[in-house]
Structure formats: structure tokens, C-alpha cells
Design a protein around this motif. Structure first.
Motif, short mmCIF file in Angstrom:
data_model
loop_
_atom_site.label_atom_id
_atom_site.label_comp_id
_atom_site.label_asym_id
_atom_site.label_seq_id
_atom_site.Cartn_x
_atom_site.Cartn_y
_atom_site.Cartn_z
N LEU A 148 -2.94 19.91 -0.82
CA LEU A 148 -2.17 18.85 -1.47
C LEU A 148 -2.61 17.47 -0.99
O LEU A 148 -2.19 16.46 -1.52
CB LEU A 148 -0.68 19.04 -1.21
CG LEU A 148 -0.09 20.39 -1.66
CD1 LEU A 148 1.40 20.43 -1.37
CD2 LEU A 148 -0.35 20.64 -3.13
N ASN A 204 -7.12 14.90 3.44
CA ASN A 204 -7.17 15.25 4.85
C ASN A 204 -6.12 16.33 5.02
O ASN A 204 -4.95 16.04 5.18
CB ASN A 204 -6.79 14.06 5.74
CG ASN A 204 -7.98 13.17 5.99
OD1 ASN A 204 -8.98 13.61 6.52
ND2 ASN A 204 -7.84 11.93 5.58
N VAL A 205 -6.55 17.55 4.99
CA VAL A 205 -5.62 18.62 4.67
C VAL A 205 -4.62 18.98 5.76
O VAL A 205 -5.01 19.35 6.86
CB VAL A 205 -6.40 19.87 4.28
CG1 VAL A 205 -5.48 21.05 4.16
CG2 VAL A 205 -7.13 19.63 2.99
N VAL A 206 -3.36 18.85 5.47
CA VAL A 206 -2.33 19.40 6.34
C VAL A 206 -1.51 20.41 5.55
O VAL A 206 -1.23 21.50 6.02
CB VAL A 206 -1.43 18.31 6.93
CG1 VAL A 206 -0.31 18.91 7.76
CG2 VAL A 206 -2.26 17.38 7.81
N ARG A 207 -1.17 20.06 4.33
CA ARG A 207 -0.33 20.94 3.52
C ARG A 207 -1.12 21.63 2.41
O ARG A 207 -1.98 21.05 1.79
CB ARG A 207 0.78 20.15 2.84
CG ARG A 207 1.87 19.76 3.77
CD ARG A 207 3.11 19.34 3.02
NE ARG A 207 3.97 18.61 3.91
CZ ARG A 207 3.83 17.31 4.15
NH1 ARG A 207 2.91 16.60 3.55
NH2 ARG A 207 4.64 16.73 5.00
N PHE A 208 -0.73 22.88 2.18
CA PHE A 208 -1.31 23.70 1.13
C PHE A 208 -0.21 24.32 0.29
O PHE A 208 0.86 24.61 0.81
CB PHE A 208 -2.02 24.91 1.71
CG PHE A 208 -3.16 24.62 2.62
CD1 PHE A 208 -4.43 24.47 2.12
CD2 PHE A 208 -2.95 24.56 3.98
CE1 PHE A 208 -5.49 24.25 2.96
CE2 PHE A 208 -4.02 24.34 4.83
CZ PHE A 208 -5.29 24.18 4.32
N HIS A 268 -3.93 10.78 2.52
CA HIS A 268 -3.42 11.12 3.83
C HIS A 268 -2.21 12.05 3.72
O HIS A 268 -1.76 12.37 2.63
CB HIS A 268 -3.06 9.85 4.61
CG HIS A 268 -4.29 9.13 5.09
ND1 HIS A 268 -5.14 9.68 6.01
CD2 HIS A 268 -4.80 7.93 4.75
CE1 HIS A 268 -6.13 8.84 6.23
NE2 HIS A 268 -5.95 7.78 5.47
N LYS A 269 -1.75 12.47 4.87
CA LYS A 269 -0.59 13.33 4.93
C LYS A 269 0.56 12.68 4.16
O LYS A 269 0.89 11.51 4.37
CB LYS A 269 -0.18 13.53 6.39
CG LYS A 269 0.92 14.53 6.61
CD LYS A 269 1.17 14.74 8.10
CE LYS A 269 2.40 15.61 8.31
NZ LYS A 269 2.73 15.73 9.74
N ILE A 270 1.15 13.43 3.23
CA ILE A 270 2.27 12.91 2.46
C ILE A 270 3.42 12.65 3.43
O ILE A 270 3.80 13.53 4.19
CB ILE A 270 2.71 13.93 1.39
CG1 ILE A 270 1.55 14.27 0.45
CG2 ILE A 270 3.90 13.42 0.61
CD1 ILE A 270 1.75 15.57 -0.32
#
Lengths: 331, 331
Positions: free
Chosen positions: A60, A63-67, A203-205
């Protein structure tokens, strides 16, 4: 309703997908290796099966944190790959990172942890496997080493649905040189929705206050170009997983009719270890109809180590042999 | 924007969360085991740290096929747990199913697969570890066996964010009997959003046509009740992971000010293996201000096996010792 579907955006076709979404950076390197693997198998006259396994993710954020994840441990794929190897096939095992793999699947970190199998000799400090554990491990290890010595297993890793789609297309195109001798066993749990790169947050939402609304696009139906363009005469097996028993057969039949490939294996989330249904075309003379064949095992037999994948692969190997022979008669 | 936040629904408090979301079915059983583990450690006068590790998932369906996932391999947590064990702590390792675990993390299925370590003796059919591999494994295996013999490691598994929240509350309450001797090292990558059970779809969401819209609620901020109610005087370490370097310090400071716990460890997704920042209160006399302490290692040293968690845990063990002594002076 917290989850709804809307129709406002134009769905991606496979063509527009590959034209707008960037390939993974490792694709060229991966495909070079696949190409040399396949050419060695072709020289040795082996049949080759592509087994896809595990779930895909939809990042999502860039810079991937959430999938959004279709999680799957990859049991079906890893187990099936082992039985294909036992049946003499060469296997391209294309799996989700951290999902189960053939052979090592028997010793996960949680159940049956491998460190528990090992003993240290007090005097020599040699490490060995305790004799109580050694007979099952010996079987697994022998096959593992034989398969590696024979160079019959090639492993590829994906994480996102984008990795998966690009890899699948490229591997299928490579494998298509084998024509009917190639099988495509698509056991990966592929997501239905994705977030196009162009819409991703950099970036991270930030959670801040309130709720999160995610609007995603539908993943293009890639079985269509796979059958029509990528895999020339290959034997294609797809899976249909449902949680609503009533939808299983209708959806499996619809998939077979829509894409025109060889087999849809239908399975219900709750009973998938004990029964599956093969939905395929029944060709009698000039007439063609769709038939269903159930494979079932006694749930109790699984406690003694019986795996339904053994029967699935036995059935498929027979059907694939006929498919190859059919091609030879015709050519 | 494909992902947006809205404010229309009333956010859940920790209290309303636990009042409306059902506990996992294994909770009572898990907690009984934790209770006896902690009471053994208390008798032996050991300090105990709860290490949470890995990502959480948010199921979107009751018969689960799709998740929103905060994936994390659990490297930080698994590595840290090992250094806590080396420092003499007892560890409750609460981790996401399939994420890495202390000790076995050195031998994942993909990198350094353990089946490759094993050799079969041609004559005796005994299985042993090849001597070239045995020195590193011997170290790992010795510590693993010692820790298990001493009963210093207790492992708990979660999958969903709901499992995580219920377990965290219950384990913290159990651990609070140790007062200042307990540490809470919250390294799990916990999602910010969830789908309340009452809004979940019964079956697999059908993709049909068009896009998918998911609207989720914010996860309650559980650090607040954790500090104020669940863990009496325990030493609490939380993590703040960002991808935007500029937000790291402000968000870590805000978190410390808001919840009043002991340390926030800030890390950037791209540099987290080489540098972290400890944000904590600096108490000089009656005055209290917030200070930042950076821990950095040479990126090159990681190739030789250096892990930043070694330095993180050394620093925390020192701070925790002072925290315990501070409590003794005061009481």
C-alpha cells in the motif's frame, strides 16, 4: 458494509497492466537462470512442471510497511512439488518468500523444529541427529539430496503480486519451448485486487485520527493470455478456493469455460486437505462436455501421514501423459 | 488518492475494544502456561522480558482468505530475544506465526537451509552435520539447549491483531507481579487499523467487477492502559518505525510524552540494521527533559556477523538495572 466493491474505474487488462506497472529489478537475472535450467531439462528429456505456491501481497506504500495479503503457508504447493519430484518431473518452484518449501516443510520452525533433532556428542563435540528422529529425516534427506544432485529443482521467490505476475509471464514463456511436456500448476493464492504504482503513497500512511479507506483495482485475469499467448499447448492446472461450498463447482466450471485450459481443481477452505474436485473437459468423439471428478481421502489417514497431494499428482501425471501422447498422435 | 483517512466513525478506546471484540479461543490455555512460567522465574529471582515480534494481520473475512498485513520477518525481535537470553534474562517470546525465532533464525528455509548442513554416512546411515558447518551451528545449538534446559524461554504465537491485543494485555497483567523486574520490549509491527468483527464479511469477498473499497477502524492506543493499568512499574520499551527520516524523532518524542513509559526506540526502515535512536526521559534532580541517544554500528561490521541488537540489549540491560535499583531505594 465495511468492504464494498464499486465499478467506477476501468479494469486493467493484462496488456495494460504490463504496460504501466514496472517489472521487479531481479526479473532478468531470475529468467536467465530459469532459461538454463529448462534447457538442461529439455536435453535430458524430462517433463517440467511450474508450481506456484504461497500468497501474494499488495503493497500500500512505496516504502513498504503495510500490505494487503492473501496469506497462505504454501502447504499445497510445497507438498505437490515434492510428489512431482517423486514422479520424476523437474520442478520450477515459484513461491512466496517465507512460505513452505518441498522437503524442509517437514521441519518448520514451530512444529518439529530442526534444532530439537540435533544432539551434541559430549566428547567429540560432533553434532548428529538423535536416532529416534533419524528414520523419517533419512527418507526426506535422501530424496532432497538426490533431487539436488540431479538438478531437478529450481526455486524462485516472489513477494508482491507485481513480482508474481511478471515472473509468471516470463517463466511461462520460457517453459513454452517444451510445448506439451510442460505443466503449469498454479497453486499460489493470488490476490484479486492491487494498488497501481501510480496511486501508491510514498511514505508510511499516517494513522492520525479516524478510519482508513483503501480503494483498489482489480488484478487482470492472466489465465486468458497465459492460455492463448504465453504457454503453447502446455498443460494448465488452476485452483479455485472458496469458503462457500455452493459457489465452488459453478465458479470452477465458469473458470474452465472462460479460459479454455485443462483442469480447474476446486477446493473448500475447510475441507481442502481431504477432498478436491477436478473440473475438466470430457472429450468423447467430437462432443465435449465438462465433467467433475472428486478425489477424497479419509481424514483419519492424514494422521498417519497420508497427503491428498499424492493422489492429486498421481491423477495429473496420468492426464498429462495422455495430453503429451495426444499431441504426438496429432503432429 | 487511493488511500485516504476519514474521521466519520468514533474511534475505539482500549476499553470498548475489549468489550466488543471476542478473545481468541486459546487465550485461557496460553495464559495458564505463561503464569506457571513466570512463577518459576520469580522463584529463581530472574528478570523477565516480554519480547513481541513480527507483524499483525487484520482479517477482512470471517472465513479468512484475505488479510491486511503489516508484514515483518521478525528479525529485530528474534535477534533481540537471543541477546536477552545471553544476558541471563528469562524471555516470553510472543511472535507472529511463521516469523523468525531465536536460534532457528540462523537457519531459515531460504538462506542457509538446514537440510544442506546434514550429511548421510554411506555405511551406517547415520545423519551428521558436515564438519565445515559445524562450528557456527555448535555455538547456536549449545545456547539453544542450555536455554531450554534452564527453562528460560517461553514462546507464544499470534496471527491477527486481535490475538495480539488480547495476549498482550493478559501477559502484561501476569508479568506485572514482577513489578520493576519485568521488561516489556514491544518490537512487533502492530497494525494501525482493523476491521471490527461486527463488520466482517462472512465469506470470501467476491471480486466480480470493479474495485474494492475497504474502510477500517483505528486500533486503540494500548500503550496508555499498558503503562497506567496492566504493567505496574515495569520497564516499557516501544518502537517507532518510519520511512520518512524527518518524522522519526518528533513522533518518538510525542509517543514518550503521551504514554509516559521509559524508552522509545526510533528506527528508519532503510537504516534500521545500522542505527537506532533511544528517546527517553533524562532525570536530573527534580527536572525532567527528553534526551536522544543514538546507537550506531559500522554497516561493514554486519558482514562479519555484528548485530545492532547486541548493543541495544546491552544498553537496555544497564538501564533496566538502574530502574530496578531506583525502585529499591524508593521503597
Amino acid at each position: 458494509m465495511a468492504t464494498t466493491t464499486s465499478t467506477k474505474s476501468e479494469p486493467f487488462s493484462a496488456e495494460s497492466y504490463f504496460a504501466t506497472q514496472p517489472p521487479p529489478s531481479t526479473l532478468d537475472h531470475d529468467i536467465q537462470n530459469v532459461r538454463s535450467f529448462i534447457s538442461r531439462q529439455a536435453e535430458l528429456g524430462r517433463n517440467v512442471v511450474l508450481v506456484t505456491s504461497g500468497g501474494t501481497t499488495v503493497p500500500l506504500e512505496l516504502n513498504v510497511v503495510r500490505f494487503l495479503d492473501n496469506f497462505s503457508a504454501g502447504t499445497r504447493g510445497a507438498t505437490s512439488a515434492e510428489y512431482f519430484l517423486q514422479a520424476g518431473y523437474a520442478v520450477v518452484f515459484m513461491h512466496r518468500q517465507f512460505s513452505l518449501q518441498p522437503f524442509s516443510r517437514h521441519y518448520s520452525h514451530s512444529t518439529n523444529p530442526f534444532l530439537d533433532l540435533l544432539e551434541i556428542d559430549d566428547k567429540s563435540h560432533n553434532i548428529g541427529v538423535s536416532s529416534s528422529q533419524s528414520s523419517h529425516l533419512l527418507e526426506v534427506l535422501k530424496t532432497y539430496k538426490a533431487v539436488h544432485n540431479e538438478g531437478r529443482l529450481h526455486t524462485l521467490t516472489f513477494v508482491t503480486i507485481n513480482d508474481y505476475l511478471w515472473l509468471l509471464r516470463a517463466v511461462s514463456q520460457e517453459l513454452s519451448v517444451l510445448r506439451r511436456r510442460a505443466m503449469y500448476y498454479l497453486a499460489a493464492a493470488v490476490g484479486d485486487f492491487f494498488l497501481p504504482r501510480q496511486k501508491m503513497s510514498q511514505h508510511k500512511i499516517q494513522s492520525g485520527k479516524g478510519s482508513l479507506i483503501i480503494e483498489m483495482d482489480q488484478v487482470p485475469k492472466i489465465l486468458k493470455p497465459m492460455v492463448d499467448e504465453w504457454s503453447r499447448d502446455g498443460y494448465i492446472v488452476s485452483f479455485k478456493l472458496e469458503t462457500d461450498q455452493d459457489l465452488l463447482i459453478p465458479k470452477a466450471r465458469a473458470s474452465l469455460e472462460r479460459y479454455g485450459h485443462q483442469v480447474v481443481i476446486g477446493n473448500d477452505l475447510n475441507t481442502r486437505k481431504f477432498e478436491v474436485v477436478f473440473v475438466s473437459r470430457d472429450e468423447v468423439g467430437d462432443r465435449s462436455s465438462i465433467k467433475e471428478t472428486w478425489l477424497r481421502i479419509d481424514p483419519k489417514s492424514t494422521e498417519a501421514g497420508k497427503e491428498i497431494e499424492e493422489d492429486i499428482i498421481r491423477e495429473l501425471v496420468q492426464r498429462h501423459r495422455k495430453w503429451i501422447e495426444g499431441g504426438q498422435t496429432r503432429n
